[in-house]
Every structure is written in structure tokens, then in C-alpha cells.
Write a protein that holds these residues in place. Structure first.
Motif, PDB file in Angstrom:
ATOM      1  N   ASP A 173      -5.403  35.079  14.154  1.00 59.92           N
ATOM      2  CA  ASP A 173      -5.847  34.903  12.712  1.00 59.92           C
ATOM      3  C   ASP A 173      -5.131  35.949  11.714  1.00 59.92           C
ATOM      4  O   ASP A 173      -4.850  35.701  10.746  1.00 59.92           O
ATOM      5  N   LEU A 174      -4.734  37.063  12.282  1.00 59.73           N
ATOM      6  CA  LEU A 174      -4.124  38.116  11.558  1.00 59.73           C
ATOM      7  C   LEU A 174      -2.851  37.749  11.293  1.00 59.73           C
ATOM      8  O   LEU A 174      -2.404  37.911  10.049  1.00 59.73           O
ATOM      9  N   LYS A 175      -2.021  37.087  12.187  1.00 56.12           N
ATOM     10  CA  LYS A 175      -0.564  36.549  11.870  1.00 56.12           C
ATOM     11  C   LYS A 175      -0.628  35.520  10.829  1.00 56.12           C
ATOM     12  O   LYS A 175      -0.095  35.718   9.841  1.00 56.12           O
ATOM     13  N   GLU A 176      -1.699  34.900  10.651  1.00 55.88           N
ATOM     14  CA  GLU A 176      -1.970  33.526   9.725  1.00 55.88           C
ATOM     15  C   GLU A 176      -2.253  34.277   8.414  1.00 55.88           C
ATOM     16  O   GLU A 176      -1.932  33.695   7.382  1.00 55.88           O
ATOM     17  N   GLN A 177      -2.682  35.396   8.313  1.00 56.17           N
ATOM     18  CA  GLN A 177      -3.068  36.152   7.115  1.00 56.17           C
ATOM     19  C   GLN A 177      -1.839  36.849   6.657  1.00 56.17           C
ATOM     20  O   GLN A 177      -2.200  37.474   5.436  1.00 56.17           O
ATOM     21  N   GLY A 178      -0.808  36.842   7.337  1.00 56.29           N
ATOM     22  CA  GLY A 178       0.257  37.607   6.953  1.00 56.29           C
ATOM     23  C   GLY A 178       0.163  39.136   7.463  1.00 56.29           C
ATOM     24  O   GLY A 178       1.225  39.804   7.069  1.00 56.29           O
ATOM     25  N   LYS A 179      -0.627  39.557   8.199  1.00 56.02           N
ATOM     26  CA  LYS A 179      -0.690  40.756   8.694  1.00 56.02           C
ATOM     27  C   LYS A 179       0.440  40.778   9.735  1.00 56.02           C
ATOM     28  O   LYS A 179       0.997  40.217  10.295  1.00 56.02           O
ATOM     29  N   THR A 180       0.766  42.398  10.073  1.00 55.56           N
ATOM     30  CA  THR A 180       2.021  42.832  10.958  1.00 55.56           C
ATOM     31  C   THR A 180       1.259  43.449  12.271  1.00 55.56           C
ATOM     32  O   THR A 180       0.521  44.204  11.967  1.00 55.56           O
ATOM     33  N   ILE A 181       1.638  43.135  13.341  1.00 57.04           N
ATOM     34  CA  ILE A 181       1.175  43.666  14.392  1.00 57.04           C
ATOM     35  C   ILE A 181       2.010  44.278  15.480  1.00 57.04           C
ATOM     36  O   ILE A 181       3.235  43.527  15.713  1.00 57.04           O
ATOM     37  N   LEU A 182       1.946  45.399  15.888  1.00 61.22           N
ATOM     38  CA  LEU A 182       2.881  45.893  16.954  1.00 61.22           C
ATOM     39  C   LEU A 182       1.823  46.464  18.182  1.00 61.22           C
ATOM     40  O   LEU A 182       1.191  47.201  17.724  1.00 61.22           O
ATOM     41  N   SER A 184       1.710  47.410  22.173  1.00 61.21           N
ATOM     42  CA  SER A 184       2.169  47.937  23.307  1.00 61.21           C
ATOM     43  C   SER A 184       1.364  47.591  24.254  1.00 61.21           C
ATOM     44  O   SER A 184      -0.109  47.797  24.307  1.00 61.21           O
ATOM     45  N   THR A 185       1.849  47.114  25.569  1.00 63.74           N
ATOM     46  CA  THR A 185       1.015  46.886  26.318  1.00 63.74           C
ATOM     47  C   THR A 185       1.866  46.685  28.140  1.00 63.74           C
ATOM     48  O   THR A 185       3.302  46.526  28.198  1.00 63.74           O
ATOM     49  N   HIS A 186       1.240  46.902  29.019  1.00 62.14           N
ATOM     50  CA  HIS A 186       1.683  46.604  30.485  1.00 62.14           C
ATOM     51  C   HIS A 186       1.514  45.111  30.893  1.00 62.14           C
ATOM     52  O   HIS A 186       2.006  44.503  31.636  1.00 62.14           O
ATOM     53  N   LEU A 187       0.574  44.619  30.245  1.00 64.67           N
ATOM     54  CA  LEU A 187      -0.046  43.163  30.648  1.00 64.67           C
ATOM     55  C   LEU A 187       1.255  42.250  29.807  1.00 64.67           C
ATOM     56  O   LEU A 187       0.497  41.664  28.718  1.00 64.67           O
ATOM     57  N   ILE A 188       2.095  41.809  30.565  1.00 66.50           N
ATOM     58  CA  ILE A 188       3.152  41.056  29.902  1.00 66.50           C
ATOM     59  C   ILE A 188       2.759  39.669  29.315  1.00 66.50           C
ATOM     60  O   ILE A 188       3.015  39.117  28.120  1.00 66.50           O
ATOM     61  N   ASP A 189       1.805  39.137  30.520  1.00 62.01           N
ATOM     62  CA  ASP A 189       1.269  37.778  29.964  1.00 62.01           C
ATOM     63  C   ASP A 189       0.339  37.736  28.661  1.00 62.01           C
ATOM     64  O   ASP A 189      -0.072  36.559  28.019  1.00 62.01           O
ATOM     65  N   SER A 190      -0.338  38.907  28.270  1.00 54.54           N
ATOM     66  CA  SER A 190      -1.275  38.936  27.227  1.00 54.54           C
ATOM     67  C   SER A 190      -0.385  39.200  25.956  1.00 54.54           C
ATOM     68  O   SER A 190      -1.178  38.601  24.648  1.00 54.54           O
ATOM     69  N   VAL A 191       0.954  39.209  25.826  1.00 57.92           N
ATOM     70  CA  VAL A 191       1.620  38.924  24.561  1.00 57.92           C
ATOM     71  C   VAL A 191       2.525  37.739  24.612  1.00 57.92           C
ATOM     72  O   VAL A 191       3.034  37.464  23.562  1.00 57.92           O
ATOM     73  N   GLU A 192       2.924  37.212  25.602  1.00 56.00           N
ATOM     74  CA  GLU A 192       3.765  35.998  25.824  1.00 56.00           C
ATOM     75  C   GLU A 192       3.493  34.995  24.988  1.00 56.00           C
ATOM     76  O   GLU A 192       4.253  34.329  24.338  1.00 56.00           O
ATOM     77  N   SER A 193       2.307  34.794  24.686  1.00 59.01           N
ATOM     78  CA  SER A 193       1.712  33.472  24.134  1.00 59.01           C
ATOM     79  C   SER A 193       1.544  33.668  22.555  1.00 59.01           C
ATOM     80  O   SER A 193       1.307  32.844  21.765  1.00 59.01           O
ATOM     81  N   ILE A 194       1.576  34.989  22.285  1.00 58.15           N
ATOM     82  CA  ILE A 194       1.455  35.292  20.940  1.00 58.15           C
ATOM     83  C   ILE A 194       2.264  36.093  20.083  1.00 58.15           C
ATOM     84  O   ILE A 194       2.499  36.150  18.746  1.00 58.15           O
ATOM     85  N   ALA A 195       3.317  36.815  20.795  1.00 61.75           N
ATOM     86  CA  ALA A 195       4.504  37.334  20.079  1.00 61.75           C
ATOM     87  C   ALA A 195       5.594  36.495  19.613  1.00 61.75           C
ATOM     88  O   ALA A 195       6.164  35.622  20.231  1.00 61.75           O
ATOM     89  N   ASP A 196       6.112  37.039  18.324  1.00 65.62           N
ATOM     90  CA  ASP A 196       7.261  36.293  17.638  1.00 65.62           C
ATOM     91  C   ASP A 196       8.423  37.109  18.268  1.00 65.62           C
ATOM     92  O   ASP A 196       9.397  36.366  18.452  1.00 65.62           O
ATOM     93  N   ARG A 197       8.227  38.055  18.677  1.00 65.19           N
ATOM     94  CA  ARG A 197       9.657  39.000  19.187  1.00 65.19           C
ATOM     95  C   ARG A 197       8.994  39.871  20.146  1.00 65.19           C
ATOM     96  O   ARG A 197       7.732  40.271  20.299  1.00 65.19           O
ATOM     97  N   ILE A 198       9.814  40.317  20.923  1.00 63.14           N
ATOM     98  CA  ILE A 198       9.499  41.089  22.015  1.00 63.14           C
ATOM     99  C   ILE A 198      10.836  42.558  21.890  1.00 63.14           C
ATOM    100  O   ILE A 198      11.876  42.352  21.786  1.00 63.14           O
ATOM    101  N   MET A 199      10.186  43.733  22.105  1.00 62.67           N
ATOM    102  CA  MET A 199      10.980  44.828  22.109  1.00 62.67           C
ATOM    103  C   MET A 199      10.943  45.373  23.476  1.00 62.67           C
ATOM    104  O   MET A 199       9.724  45.829  23.917  1.00 62.67           O
TER     105      MET A 199
END
Length: 240
Positions: A173-182, A184-199
Motif C-alpha cells: 500500500d505504501l509503495k502504491e502511495q509513492g512512499k520509499t521503503i528500506l 533490512s531482514t534475515h527473512l529472505i522470503d519476506s521481501v522476495e515478493s515485495i521488493a523492487d530491488r535487493i541490496m
């Protein structure tokens, strides 16, 4: 929205963060991954001003990251949530609303409490909350001022499955509103479906910074590989 240039954080002779540079644009969700001791939390704490950087430049919305103008633009959710022992859950929201000058906050506050199933815990003191509930309160407080950029340090730790699902939806929802999110996580699967980019950080250096698809294309034998496979390949120590 966020610009980090040649950031170094040194402890003694050791660089915990070793001359890294990156940018985050509006409406972008970026996952910050790395093994223990890679420098993820240190990087994030330098950005939000909890740690003093050794050198480098950090700007948020074009402002120096330590300026009041920059601090108005972001919220930070730490890995270990901190709440005030003698404030109730709703008083935490009231405190944030007054600090950030948020008007008519009660309706949004109740929506956030309902989302994270805290509506029946509104009168409970901070000292009586479990770690998971403290994390939920921390997230609610971060979302209340409607910041342009959010920094999440291990936001899923301590959350129950439903809260994790709700947090992922909040990210979308925040992404659709144009918000920026960084995040940090150890739970890789928790960001795989939502991240535009990985560092990916290792030993204080960025060893990967791209979309998951592009990172996989750059890796050897990546056909059918998961993000976890890719992460393990990139961060594996070279040994004979």
C-alpha cells in the motif's frame, strides 16, 4: 528520496560500513540483506542519525540526514522495539501525533490498531506488552505521521503470521502511495515478493544491488534458483 555517498563507519581500525554508495527513489521498496555482521543495522542507524558516521554524505529528500527537515520525512522501526513503560498503547499514538503535529489522528490510529489487532490492547501499559506487541506498536507509531520514507530494521521478528501478512500488505500500500521503503531482514522470503530491488551487504561492502531478476541473471547456474540460493551464493566465503 535517499542518497548515500561514500558512507564509512569505523570502529577502531575496522570498517563496519566500508565506503558504500546507493540511492533510493520514490515508490521503491528495497530489501537490505546480508549475513550477521555485514553492516545492515549499522548502515541504517547511520542514515537515521542514531550512529555518527565516520565519513560520507547522506541526504534525505535533498536535506542533510541530521537536519530537522530530513527528520520530518522519515520514520524508523528498530530491530528491538522501544516503548515507554508508563504510556498506554493509545498514549503512544497520541505522543507521536503531538510530536509530529498530526491533526485528527484518532481515526487513523484506531485503523492501525485494528489492522495489527491491538484495538483491545489500547489501554495496556508499554511495560506489560510482549515483544511482538511492542513491535506492532512501533510499526503503528511509524505509520501514523504518514512519512515519505520508512526504514524497517528486521520488522518481522516477533510478529505472528497474520501480522507478517498485514505488514507485507502495508508495504504494498505504501509503495502504491509513492512512499520509499528500506527494509533490512534475515527473512529472505519476506521481501522476495515485495521488493523492487535487493541490496546485499557483506563485510560492510555492497556486493549486489539490482532487481532479483537481474541478480539471478548475473549469478552462475542461476536457472530455477531462489533468492535464498542467490543470497547464499553471493555471500559464501571462498574456501579451498
Amino acid at each position: 528520496m535517499l542518497s548515500v555517498s561514500n558512507l564509512i563507519k569505523r570502529y577502531g581500525k575496522q570498517n563496519a560500513v566500508d565506503d558504500i554508495s546507493f540511492e533510493l527513489g520514490g515508490g521503491e521498496v528495497v530489501g537490505l540483506l546480508g549475513p550477521n555482521g555485514a553492516g545492515k543495522s549499522t548502515t541504517m542507524k547511520c542514515i537515521v542519525g542514531l550512529l555518527r558516521k565516520t565519513s560520507g554524505e547522506i541526504t534525505i529528500g535533498g536535506h542533510d540526514h541530521l537536519s530537522v527537515e530530513a527528520k520530518r520525512l522519515f520514520s524508523y522501526i528498530p530491530e528491538t522495539p522501544y516503548v515507554y513503560d508508563l504510556l498506554t498503547v493509545r498514549e503512544h499514538l497520541q505522543f507521536i501525533a503531538q510530536a509530529y503535529g498530526v491533526r485528527d489522528w484518532k481515526e487513523k490510529g484506531e485503523e492501525l490498531l485494528n489492522l495489527f489487532e491491538l484495538d483491545d490492547k489500547g489501554d495496556k501499559l508499554g511495560r506489560d506488552l510482549s515483544k511482538g506487541m511492542r513491535q506492532k506498536v512501533s510499526i503503528c507509531c511509524a505509520l501514523l505521521p504518514d512519512p515519505d520514507i520508512l526504514f524497517f530494521d528486521e520488522p518481522m521478528i516477533g510478529l505472528d503470521p497474520k501480522a507478517i501478512k498485514n505488514t507485507r500488505q502495508v508495504f504494498r500500500d505504501l509503495k502504491e502511495q509513492g512512499k520509499t521503503i528500506l527494509v533490512s531482514t534475515h527473512l529472505i522470503d519476506s521481501v522476495e515478493s515485495i521488493a523492487d530491488r535487493i541490496m546485499i551487504l557483506k563485510n560492510g561492502k555492497i556486493i549486489g544491488n539490482d532487481t532479483i531478476q537481474n541478480l539471478k541473471a548475473q549469478a552462475e547456474g542461476s536457472d530455477g534458483a531462489t533468492l535464498e540460493d542467490l543470497f547464499l551464493q553471493l555471500t559464501e566465503d571462498a574456501r579451498d
